[in-house]
Design an enzyme around this catalytic site. Structure first.
Site, short mmCIF file in Angstrom:
data_model
loop_
_atom_site.label_atom_id
_atom_site.label_comp_id
_atom_site.label_asym_id
_atom_site.label_seq_id
_atom_site.Cartn_x
_atom_site.Cartn_y
_atom_site.Cartn_z
N ARG A 159 15.41 1.12 -23.15
CA ARG A 159 14.64 0.01 -22.58
C ARG A 159 14.54 -1.14 -23.57
O ARG A 159 14.01 -2.19 -23.23
CB ARG A 159 13.20 0.45 -22.30
CG ARG A 159 12.86 1.20 -21.04
CD ARG A 159 13.05 0.46 -19.78
NE ARG A 159 12.04 0.54 -18.76
CZ ARG A 159 11.96 1.45 -17.80
NH1 ARG A 159 12.77 2.45 -17.75
NH2 ARG A 159 11.05 1.35 -16.86
N ARG A 213 5.79 -5.27 -15.68
CA ARG A 213 7.04 -4.53 -15.88
C ARG A 213 8.24 -5.48 -15.89
O ARG A 213 9.17 -5.31 -16.67
CB ARG A 213 7.20 -3.46 -14.79
CG ARG A 213 6.25 -2.29 -15.03
CD ARG A 213 6.00 -1.47 -13.77
NE ARG A 213 7.17 -0.90 -13.21
CZ ARG A 213 7.39 -0.72 -11.90
NH1 ARG A 213 6.47 -1.08 -11.02
NH2 ARG A 213 8.48 -0.17 -11.49
N ARG A 273 8.59 0.02 -1.80
CA ARG A 273 9.26 1.27 -2.21
C ARG A 273 8.38 2.50 -1.95
O ARG A 273 7.22 2.54 -2.33
CB ARG A 273 9.57 1.15 -3.69
CG ARG A 273 10.24 2.34 -4.30
CD ARG A 273 11.00 1.93 -5.50
NE ARG A 273 10.20 1.58 -6.65
CZ ARG A 273 10.71 1.33 -7.85
NH1 ARG A 273 12.01 1.37 -8.03
NH2 ARG A 273 9.92 1.01 -8.85
N LYS A 298 18.43 1.05 -9.24
CA LYS A 298 19.02 2.07 -10.14
C LYS A 298 18.89 3.46 -9.55
O LYS A 298 19.83 4.25 -9.58
CB LYS A 298 18.33 2.08 -11.51
CG LYS A 298 18.47 0.82 -12.31
CD LYS A 298 17.87 0.98 -13.71
CE LYS A 298 16.38 1.22 -13.76
NZ LYS A 298 15.49 0.12 -13.64
N ARG A 332 4.50 4.61 -5.58
CA ARG A 332 4.16 4.78 -6.99
C ARG A 332 2.95 3.94 -7.35
O ARG A 332 2.82 2.82 -6.90
CB ARG A 332 5.36 4.36 -7.85
CG ARG A 332 6.40 5.42 -7.96
CD ARG A 332 7.66 4.92 -8.61
NE ARG A 332 7.45 4.14 -9.83
CZ ARG A 332 8.45 3.78 -10.63
NH1 ARG A 332 9.69 4.13 -10.33
NH2 ARG A 332 8.22 3.08 -11.71
P1 AMP Z 1 10.80 3.68 -14.22
O1 AMP Z 1 10.66 4.86 -13.31
O2 AMP Z 1 12.13 3.64 -14.92
O3 AMP Z 1 10.46 2.37 -13.55
O4 AMP Z 1 9.72 3.89 -15.39
C1 AMP Z 1 8.35 3.94 -15.09
C2 AMP Z 1 7.53 3.80 -16.36
O5 AMP Z 1 7.87 4.85 -17.26
C3 AMP Z 1 7.77 2.53 -17.16
O6 AMP Z 1 7.02 1.43 -16.67
C4 AMP Z 1 7.28 2.99 -18.55
O7 AMP Z 1 5.86 3.06 -18.60
C5 AMP Z 1 7.79 4.41 -18.62
N1 AMP Z 1 9.15 4.50 -19.20
C6 AMP Z 1 10.27 5.00 -18.60
N2 AMP Z 1 11.32 4.96 -19.43
C7 AMP Z 1 10.86 4.42 -20.59
C8 AMP Z 1 11.46 4.10 -21.84
N3 AMP Z 1 12.76 4.32 -22.06
N4 AMP Z 1 10.67 3.56 -22.80
C9 AMP Z 1 9.38 3.32 -22.59
N5 AMP Z 1 8.74 3.58 -21.44
C10 AMP Z 1 9.46 4.13 -20.44
#
Ligand code: AMP
Length: 215
Positions: free
Chosen positions: A89, A174, A128, A14, A163
């Protein structure tokens, strides 16, 4: 330009596809993960509250994710077209988002689904690495996504980082959360008539071409 929602498992690309769309079409890329990581980096009270949750791989609360999203969507630059990467999400967030777009008088035009199986996504996540300065993403295991010099950003020469939630155990949490909570969004947006399924099995450039054909 069509406003886009991305639905995909963690590490499916993404961020990479959003960067390409931003570069070519000037989209505004709204990643709730990035917005939340900025809160942590800046040491805000919200950042302190969510640091451990994010490191564990679990979702933050719907309220917190919605708060950062609503704030970002209220800025005028989103009129140029935006990509939502990481929100909604779950179905509850999709319903909240429907309310926000109505309030702000904006539209959601296409929900793009990028599929990826768990083993491939895990391999990608573990490789990554990202530039903390310009946010460009790389992958140390994939030749076409490797930086020219190990751990150094090609664009701004900053040292790259990985990360804290890109480890095997956290990735499993996740991915499972994605399957249980995020995948039901496919039916939600299919019913809304805006779901587009994109073949994500080739190179990032091939996926990008398919995305261009639906926007
Ligand atoms: P990402 O960078 O999209 O992989 O998001 C990293 C982390 O941010 C996720 O594992 C969640 O802990 C938190 N996060 C990001 N977006 C959301 C969302 N819409 N709802 C809940 N947690 C989120």
């Amino acid at each position: 330009m069509k406003n886009i929602i991305f639905i995909a498992p963690p590490a499916a690309g993404k961020g990479t596809q959003s960067a390409k769309l931003t570069e070519k079409y000037n989209y505004i890329h709204i990643s709730t993960g990035d917005l939340l990581r900025s809160e942590i980096a800046e040491g805000t009270p919200l950042g302190k509250e969510i640091e451990n949750i994010m490191a564990s791989g679990h979702f933050v609360s719907d309220e917190i994710a919605t708060e950062v999203l609503r704030k970002r969507l209220s800025k005028p630059d989103i009129a140029n077209g935006f990509i939502l990467d990481g929100y909604p999400r779950n179905v509850k967030q999709a319903e909240i988002l429907d309310g926000i777009v109505k309030d702000l008088n904006i539209s959601l035009d296409v929900a793009i689904y990028l599929s990826m199986d768990k083993t491939t996504a895990m391999h990608r996540a573990l490789g990554r690495i990202t530039c903390p300065n310009c946010n460009r993403g790389y992958n140390k295991y994939e030749n076409i996504l490797k930086p020219k010099n190990e751990w150094i950003c090609d664009d701004c020469a900053t040292e790259l980082v990985s990360r804290s939630d890109d480890n095997e155990e956290t990735f499993g949490i996740r991915f499972d959360d994605y399957v249980n909570k995020t995948e039901p969004l496919l039916d939600y947006y299919k019913e809304a008539g805006i779901l587009k399924v994109i073949d994500n099995s080739g190179t990032p450039d091939e996926t990008f071409k398919s995305i261009e054909s639906v926007i």
